[in-house]
Every structure is written in C-alpha cells, then in structure tokens.
Design a protein around this motif. Structure first.
Motif, short mmCIF file in Angstrom:
data_model
loop_
_atom_site.label_atom_id
_atom_site.label_comp_id
_atom_site.label_asym_id
_atom_site.label_seq_id
_atom_site.Cartn_x
_atom_site.Cartn_y
_atom_site.Cartn_z
N PHE A 1 -3.23 -2.34 8.53
CA PHE A 1 -4.55 -2.43 7.92
C PHE A 1 -5.64 -2.28 8.99
O PHE A 1 -6.68 -1.64 8.76
CB PHE A 1 -4.67 -3.77 7.19
N ALA A 2 -5.39 -2.86 10.15
CA ALA A 2 -6.35 -2.74 11.25
C ALA A 2 -6.53 -1.27 11.61
O ALA A 2 -7.66 -0.79 11.78
CB ALA A 2 -5.87 -3.55 12.45
N ARG A 3 -5.42 -0.57 11.69
CA ARG A 3 -5.51 0.86 12.00
C ARG A 3 -6.25 1.61 10.89
O ARG A 3 -7.14 2.43 11.14
CB ARG A 3 -4.09 1.42 12.17
N PHE A 4 -5.90 1.28 9.66
CA PHE A 4 -6.52 1.86 8.46
C PHE A 4 -8.05 1.72 8.52
O PHE A 4 -8.79 2.67 8.33
CB PHE A 4 -5.92 1.10 7.27
N LEU A 5 -8.49 0.52 8.86
CA LEU A 5 -9.93 0.27 8.94
C LEU A 5 -10.54 0.97 10.15
O LEU A 5 -11.67 1.46 10.10
CB LEU A 5 -10.20 -1.24 9.02
N GLY A 6 -9.75 1.02 11.23
CA GLY A 6 -10.20 1.68 12.45
C GLY A 6 -10.51 3.15 12.21
O GLY A 6 -11.49 3.69 12.74
N LYS B 1 -4.22 -3.70 -4.36
CA LYS B 1 -5.22 -3.00 -3.55
C LYS B 1 -4.64 -2.14 -2.45
O LYS B 1 -5.25 -1.17 -2.02
CB LYS B 1 -6.23 -4.00 -2.98
N LEU B 2 -3.46 -2.52 -1.96
CA LEU B 2 -2.85 -1.75 -0.88
C LEU B 2 -1.34 -1.61 -1.12
O LEU B 2 -0.73 -2.47 -1.76
CB LEU B 2 -3.09 -2.44 0.48
N VAL B 3 -0.78 -0.56 -0.56
CA VAL B 3 0.65 -0.32 -0.71
C VAL B 3 1.26 -0.01 0.66
O VAL B 3 0.77 0.86 1.37
CB VAL B 3 0.89 0.87 -1.67
N GLY B 4 2.31 -0.73 1.03
CA GLY B 4 2.97 -0.50 2.32
C GLY B 4 4.28 0.23 2.10
O GLY B 4 5.06 -0.13 1.22
N GLN B 5 4.51 1.26 2.90
CA GLN B 5 5.72 2.06 2.69
C GLN B 5 6.44 2.37 3.97
O GLN B 5 6.88 3.50 4.18
CB GLN B 5 5.39 3.38 2.01
N GLY B 6 6.54 1.43 4.85
CA GLY B 6 7.31 1.69 6.06
C GLY B 6 6.89 0.79 7.20
O GLY B 6 5.96 0.00 7.07
N GLY C 1 6.02 1.94 10.18
CA GLY C 1 5.15 2.63 11.12
C GLY C 1 3.70 2.22 10.92
O GLY C 1 3.33 1.74 9.85
N ILE C 2 2.89 2.41 11.95
CA ILE C 2 1.49 1.98 11.91
C ILE C 2 0.69 2.70 10.82
O ILE C 2 -0.28 2.18 10.30
CB ILE C 2 0.84 2.17 13.31
N GLY C 3 1.14 3.88 10.43
CA GLY C 3 0.40 4.65 9.44
C GLY C 3 0.89 4.46 8.01
O GLY C 3 0.36 5.08 7.08
N ASP C 4 1.90 3.60 7.81
CA ASP C 4 2.53 3.51 6.49
C ASP C 4 1.83 2.56 5.53
O ASP C 4 2.47 1.68 4.93
CB ASP C 4 4.00 3.11 6.65
N LEU C 5 0.52 2.72 5.38
CA LEU C 5 -0.22 1.89 4.43
C LEU C 5 -1.24 2.77 3.71
O LEU C 5 -1.93 3.55 4.35
CB LEU C 5 -0.95 0.76 5.17
N THR C 6 -1.31 2.64 2.41
CA THR C 6 -2.31 3.41 1.66
C THR C 6 -3.00 2.53 0.65
O THR C 6 -2.53 1.43 0.35
CB THR C 6 -1.64 4.57 0.87
N GLY C 7 -4.11 3.04 0.12
CA GLY C 7 -4.77 2.35 -0.98
C GLY C 7 -3.91 2.51 -2.22
O GLY C 7 -2.92 3.25 -2.21
N PHE C 8 -4.29 1.81 -3.27
CA PHE C 8 -3.49 1.90 -4.49
C PHE C 8 -4.16 2.77 -5.54
O PHE C 8 -5.31 2.53 -5.91
CB PHE C 8 -3.25 0.50 -5.05
#
Ligand SMILES: Nc1nc2c(ncn2[C@@H]2O[C@H](COP(=O)(O)OP(=O)(O)OP(=O)(O)O)[C@@H](O)[C@H]2O)c(=O)[nH]1
Ligand SMILES: [Mg+2]
Lengths: 525, 291
Positions: free
Chosen positions: B111-116, B266-271, B273-280
């Motif tokens: 999420f931190a990366r996502f916001l970054g 609100k969020l979906v995690g799929q792995g 890795g640092i990039g494995d998060l998306t909005g829903f």
C-alpha cells in the motif's frame, strides 16, 4: 454464526415431532440430514465431503439400527457423531521418532498458517519431554522470518540453525540439508525445519518443498493448516499431498471460534491423521489433537444434552416442571428423590446419553463404575421409611435410621449416606433451579476438560472478565488464565445419584452449556 | 503472479456452461461451484433462487444466458457500496487490523508503494510490538515501499503509544499518510480487541482516523463473517482488504461480509510482490470470477 442458531437447536426442532413416534420415516430423516448438511457447510466442511457424509448418515439412519433403537432421534445424533469421529481419526496419533537420531520434522503449509510459531511450540514441547531440538530456518522468503524463528527459539530455550539472512537470500534446500548434518554432528536428537509459506497452485514453490523433503528425508512432514480456512482446504491439502506428501496435520488457531470443518475435509480427503492442535500465540498453547472434541465442535454439539433430553421420552415435561418447582421452593422430598431415580432407570440409557456429551471421557469412566443395583438399594431404603419420614428427612433420628436399615436389609451407614446424598442434591438443585451456580468446596474446575465447549466458554467468559490491560506482554498470561476460568460446579449427576459415593467427587464439572441445558430441563430455560 | 493461475470459477463452471441446455444438473453444478467458492450456504441459496426466477421469467434454456445472469448478479451485489479510499485529511491516518497471518504487514508494504506512485509521502507505524520480529518485517516492507517508519523505543512498548508517536512524526514532518500496522489478533479475544479500541482512541487525540482497513484472507471460510463483525464493533472498520487472491481460494465469503455489514471492499492483494495490490472494481472482479 449465532444468526442461524446452532445445529443442536435446529435439530431439536426437527426432532420435536418425533418425540412421540417410535420410528423415523424417510422424510423425518431427510429433514434431519438437510440440517446436518447445512451445519457442516457453515462449519466450512468441503462440499464433496459433506455430500458423502450426509448420504452415509442418511443410509444408516434409515437402517435397522435406528428403527430398533429405544430413541431413534438420539440414535441419529449418535450416528453423526460416530461418523465424524471415524473420519477425524478415531484415535490420537503420536509423533514418529527415528530409530537413530536425529528425528527430522519438516513443516509445510500456506502463507500465514502459523508454521513459525508452531516450530517454537513443538520445540518447547519436545524439550520439556527431554529431547534436544534444533530449529532450522529454511523460510528464506518472507521478510524477517529468519529473525522471527531465532526469537521464537530463544523464547523456547532451544537452539537455532540460521546460516542465511533470508528475505530472498539463500537456498532453502541447502539450509535444510546442512541443518540436519549440523544436528547430527552436535547431537541434537530432533530437527524441526521451518519452511516458507506457499500456495498449492504455485508449482515452482511446491517443487522446492519436495526438494527440501528429498534433501532431509524427514520422519514426519507436518502440514499446518489454519482452522479458519474455507472450502479451499481440499485443493490446498491435495496440492500439498501431491507435492510433499505430508505424514500428519496440525490444526492452528483453534483458539478462535471457527468450527474448523477443514479438519474433517483434510482428514477425509487425504487420509492423514491430525496430530496436534495449536491454540494460541503463547508457546505453550499447543496440545495433541482430540478427534472426539473436534467432532462436537464442528457440529457445535456442545449442548447436545438439550437435544437429547428434548428427544428423550422417558422424562415427562410436566413431571420435570413439578420437580423444578419443588427444588426451588425447598419442598423436594425423599419421595421425589426416589421417583426421579426410578425415572432415570426407565431411561435405561443414561450411560449412553452421558457418553455422548462432548469431552465426557472422565465422566464416562465414572458411569462405567456406576451400578444400577444402587438404585435398587436406594429404593429399598426409601421404601422402608414411613410416609412422614419420606416427606421430612429431618425426622430421621438414630433409632429411626436403625429401623429403616433393618427393614431394607442394609446398614445404618448406608442409610446415613443416602440421607446425606439426598440433602446435598436438594441443596445443589435448589441453587441451580434458582439460576445460581452452586459452589462445592474442593471441586476446582478441570482446565480444558470439555474440549470445544469449554474453549468456547472460556472465550465467552474472557470477553466478560478478560483483562482490560493494553499491555500485549500480558497476553500469554491472559490466554492461560482463560483455560481455568470455567465455573466451579458440583460433581456428579445433578439428579442426586451417588455414582458410587466418594468417587463422584472427581467427575468433571459440567460446563455452562450443560448447566443451561439442565436448567432448561428444569423448566426455567 | 496473478496470471500463474486463472483465479476464477471458470474451471468449476466450464462443464455447466458447455451443456446445450439448462437442466437440474446445471443447478447442482452451480451450487457446487458457489459453495466451493466460499459464498456460504445462505448466499448460495439466495443467488440460485434469484437465478432460477430469472431463468423462469425470461424463459431461457441457454446456459450462456445463465452465465451472464450470474455475472450480473454478482457484480450488482458487489457494487452496492462505494469502494473509494478516503484519504483527504492531512495527515490521513490508516489503521490496519485483522486476525493473525492474513497479510496485514505485507499489505502495508504494498500500500505504501501504491500511494508512493501517486506521489504521496508515507510513514508506517510499527504498532505490532508483540509478535517476534514483526517490527523488522515491517521495516523491510517500508524500505521496499519507500516509506519511513516509526519503531517502538523499547521491546513490548504499548502499541497505542507507538501509533501516537507515528502520527506525531507525520505532523512534525508534514508526511501525508500514516499507516499503522497492528498485531494480528483473533476476534474472540476480548482483551486484545479492547486494545484496538484504545489504539484508535489514542490516535484520535492527535488526528482523525481516515480509514480502518480490515484485512481478510481469501482462503478463509464462513468464519470471516464473525471476524468482520467483531472488528467492526471494536475498531470501527471502514474498508475491507482481501488478500491471497493469487491462490486457488475464491474468497466468496466477502460478498456476505459486504452485504451483512455494509462495509465495502477497497483493496485486493494478489501476491507477495511489492506491486501485487490493486483497488477493487466490482466489474472486473465479477468478470474474472464468472468468466
Ligand atoms: N500468496 C500471497 N501471500 C500473501 C499475500 N499477502 C500476504 N501474504 C503472505 O502471508 C504471510 C503472512 O503475511 P503477513 O503480512 O506477515 O501477515 P500479518 O497479517 O501481518 O501477520 P501477523 O502480523 O503475524 O498477524 C506472509 O508469508 C506473506 O508473504 C498475498 O496477497 N498473496
Ligand atoms: Mg504483521
């Protein structure tokens, strides 16, 4: 799942109209089976297992054993319980140790299942048993899993082999292999290999797990699975069975309120026994797995007593209500006492009934030593009394007791014992009937003696009275406290049966649920 | 990572949609698929009843119509709620809660990366002062996610005070977003749930709490509902995060959670890795689930 009521309640409804019937019709059985099916699904038992299970129960329920049974409804529940325990393994299995040490135990499972914590618990448990375990840090994937294992090892007071920093650095197969060699050279007698969490569908990582297994040739491969897992338990368990072929299962996070239907799924799909239950975050929250407790937990049969006694025809409701009233108003007499005993005898199956209570193992033993002839002796004594004496036990002075003993062909001591038991029972029942919990000096609660039911109860009582402290360090103390916070309640049968005198004192205290059921029986529920 | 396994019911549904007409077997298969996806007996029954009624009304016998209806039903049910994250306050404080091992700490890193990537500055607070090496684990994730971290000053420090100090740090340095990691706790443990309430209260002395995210593991079964209810009660959850959707579990129980509690995913995690998060996005979710 309070919103749906538990299975016992729903089955009780289903059974209500069966009470006066001697036998079950096919549609009675179907209704019951539907409820069982639903309860199993709510408990997250895999659908394929549910289908299989319910069709077997249906078949048996329609069969002879039920139609000939004294109480068919009760018999159905018994069948369900038997089938559950059968799948869950019937008997506890112990860890296999290697003939020549070190014994190697490998842990495997999904991410977040609780492997690392379990490694610490297992090590501590083994160490307590005189073993010298070595923890091997072969989870080099999850950030700081190596640090976590080292901390856990220190808490458990055992050694750790952690040559690689982890966080993606190092080869887990090599670490595992070196770990076993290290243990051999330093004379550690058991090795516990912690591995990274992995998904069943991750072919590459499953292969790696298989390679670790090949490299260390473990005596046990324990598959750690979260008690809260849903339908995916089957896919995952199959994937791990194909991938690493585990030898046993550990069910983790059983301290929550999940019914843990996964236990049933995994056991029935893989045929591997569940060996341990992990029940908290403290390193001592760990115990051998009890199939019978799990069976009642999955179906939430903690208050099966309610169910049985509702289905039980021997007890007349009206009669029970009258007795309850007498208890409450202090007008319970030896006459009533006798009537009750005779009713109990009519039920014929008290042993079976109590034997079905979750975690009633200890009680069952007491019952086995319970002698029906005792009722006959009691009958003889009470029948030798005059009607006035029966109604007012206070009249019974020494000479009257001697006369009664002679009339009944027994000793004064026996008469004394009976009167004493009666008085105790009356007092106890009065308290219960009025909604209190009677105190019995010297009868402490038996921690964990009631399996699922008591765990639930501990959680409940903890919610009410648990420490409000925000200090997480107190957590372990809190957790262990919960196990002993069950109410202190009287020994033996609430019906005033002596159960062979003093021996009754060591019988398990009934759980809150059972007491509630008893109250219900007494017409106050 | 996500492409390694097609996360969907398509496997379970394939046979059923390939039949020429809708038969009783079709309904049995549908039930098996929905129960197997952890929708639970009640939602499964409701969905099937609804679909049966529709099939009746539109007088169709074509399984492809049924597939479309199923997708629409699920999408409709999922999109009843607003999935937007509310992070307008400065600092915007996000509390991350959940039972043990569901993926809280990992989610925070992602999420931190996502916001970054949206140019936001982030500080994470290591308020899991209980579990072994939890602080180090969060530090690793903070580094990966490009966030700063506030650590406890001593072992076993009161988590509420760590949370307090993190917000204080953000105010002092003008950091825009605060994410607080908390220890995993089973929702049945009253004392520990009260601890969460306290963390929240203490934080609110400094700044309003913008989001309380409850992390739910997709492999969870019907117990997810009990978890959600307890965390909502004690921590005032505002959004759900579903993790581990890269596995074979479908996480169908979140639908029931959403419906029973009104709290959106609100969020979906799929792995891992640092990039494995998306909005829903309900549409995407339903599309992927049903095919
Ligand atoms: N496959 C997969 N694994 C994940 C995902 N999210 C987290 N994990 C893994 O799940 C495990 C637990 O994750 P953590 O982030 O430590 O979970 P947590 O909730 O912080 O755990 P506690 O603090 O111990 O309660 C780790 O092995 C993570 O790598 C995900 O979306 N997919
Ligand atoms: Mg964490």
């Amino acid at each position: 799942m309070a919103t749906f009521g538990n299975l016992s309640d729903r089955l009780a409804d289903t059974f209500k109209n069966l009470r006066k019937k001697g036998s079950l019709s096919a549609s009675d059985v179907d209704g019951t089976v539907r409820e069982i099916r639903r309860a199993l699904l709510e408990a997250d038992v895999a659908f394929e297992v549910v289908k299989d299970f319910t069709s077997r129960v249906r078949e048996r329920a329609l069969g002879d054993e039920v139609n000939k049974a004294l109480n068919p409804a009760q018999q159905v529940v018994q069948i369900v319980n038997e089938e559950l325990v059968g799948i869950l393994g019937g008997q506890q299995r112990r860890l296999e140790f290697a003939k020549t040490p070190p014994t190697v135990i490998m842990l495997a499972g999904l991410q977040g299942a609780g492997k690392t914590t379990l490694a610490g618990k297992l090590a501590k448990w083994l160490a307590k048993d005189g073993h010298t375990p070595l923890l091997v840090a072969a989870d080099l994937q999850r950030p700081n899993a190596v640090t976590q294992l080292s901390v856990v090892a220190e808490q458990a007071g055992v050694a750790v082999f952690a040559p690689e920093p982890g966080n993606g650095v190092g080869n887990p197969v090599k670490v595992a292999k070196d770990g076993v060699a290290y243990a051999r050279s330093r004379q550690y007698d058991t090795v516990i290999v912690d591995t990274a969490g992995r998904l069943g569908v991750d072919a590459e990582l499953m292969k790696q797990a298989a390679n670790i297994r090949k490299a260390v040739d473990p005596d046990e491969v324990l598959f750690v699975i979260d008690a809260m897992i849903g339908q995916d338990a089957v896919n995952t368990a199959k994937a791990f069975q194909d991938g690493v072929d585990f030898t046993g299962v550990v069910l983790s996070k059983l301290d929550g309120d999940a019914r843990g239907g996964a236990a049933l799924s995994v056991a029935s799909v893989t045929g591997r026994p569940i060996i341990f239950a992990s029940t908290g975050e403290g390193l001592d929250d760990f115990e051998p797995f009890h199939p019978d407790r799990m069976a009642s937990r999955i179906l939430d049969l903690g208050d099966i007593l309610t169910l049985i006694e509702q289905a039980q025809q021997a007890f007349d409701e009206e009669e029970a209500r009258k007795v309850a009233e007498k208890f409450a108003t202090d007008s319970f007499t030896l006459e009533d006492f006798l009537k009750q005993m005779q009713q109990l005898r009519n039920m014929g199956s008290i042993k079976k009934m109590i034997g079905m209570l979750p975690g009633a193992g200890a009680m069952r033993e007491q019952l086995d030593s319970f002698d029906e002839r005792e009722i006959v002796r009691t009958e003889a004594i009470i029948q030798s009394m005059t009607p006035a004496e029966r109604r007012n036990a206070k009249l019974l002075n020494g000479s009257r007791r001697l006369r009664i003993a002679r009339g009944a062909g027994t000793t004064v001591t026996e008469v004394n014992q009976l009167v004493q038991r009666f008085e105790q029972a009356a007092k106890m029942m009065k308290t219960v009937a009025r909604g209190g919990v009677p105190q019995m000096p010297g009868m402490g609660p038996i921690p964990g003696a009631h399996g699922g039911a008591s765990r639930k109860q501990a959680a409940k009582s903890k919610k009410k009275s648990g420490s409000r402290s925000g200090n997480p360090a107190k957590r372990a103390a809190e957790n262990s406290g919960a196990a002993t916070s069950g109410a202190a309640v009287p020994a033996g049968s609430g019906f005033g049966l002596g159960l062979g005198g003093g021996a009754a004192r060591s019988v398990d205290a009934p759980s809150e649920d059972e007491l509630a059921a008893l109250q219900k029986f007494l017409g106050r529920g | 990572m996500a492409e390694r396994t097609p996360w969907s019911l398509s496997g379970a549904l394939r046979g059923m949609f390939q039949r020429p007409t809708i038969t009783e077997d079709t309904w049995d298969d549908l039930e098996t698929a929905l129960v197997g996806a952890d929708f639970g007996p009640d939602v499964t029954e409701a969905v099937i009843d609804e679909l049966r009624a529709n099939v009746e009304r539109y007088r169709t016998t074509d399984p492809r119509d049924l597939q479309r209806m199923l997708r629409e039903t699920i999408e409709e049910r999922l999109s009843k709620y607003d999935t937007t994250l509310r992070l307008t306050e400065r600092p915007a404080v996000v509390l991350v809660v959940g039972v043990n091992g569901v993926g809280k700490t990992t989610t925070i890193g992602k999420f931190a990366r996502f916001l970054g990537t949206y140019g936001r500055s982030v500080v994470v607070g290591a308020a899991d002062t209980f579990r072994a090496a939890a602080v180090d684990q969060l530090a690793t994730w903070a580094e990966r996610g490009g966030a700063q971290i506030v650590r406890p000053q001593q072992q076993g420090q009161d988590p509420a005070s760590v949370a307090f100090q993190t917000v204080e740090f953000a105010k002092r340095t003008g950091t825009e977003i605060v994410i607080i990691d908390t220890a995993g706790r089973l929702h049945t443990k009253g004392g520990l749930m009260d601890e969460l309430t306290k963390i929240r209260r203490v934080v609110e002395k400094q700044a309003p709490v913008s989001e309380v995210l409850l992390v739910l593991d997709a492999t969870t079964g019907q117990n997810g509902l009990a978890q959600a209810q307890a965390f909502i009660e004690h921590a005032g959850v505002t959004g759900l995060v579903v993790t581990k959707l890269d596995g074979s579990a479908k996480g169908g129980f979140v639908l029931a959670v959403q419906e029973q509690t009104g709290i959106p995913i609100k969020l979906v995690g799929q792995g891992e890795g640092i990039g494995d998060l998306t909005g829903f996005t309900p549409h995407v979710f339903a599309q992927k689930l049903v095919g």
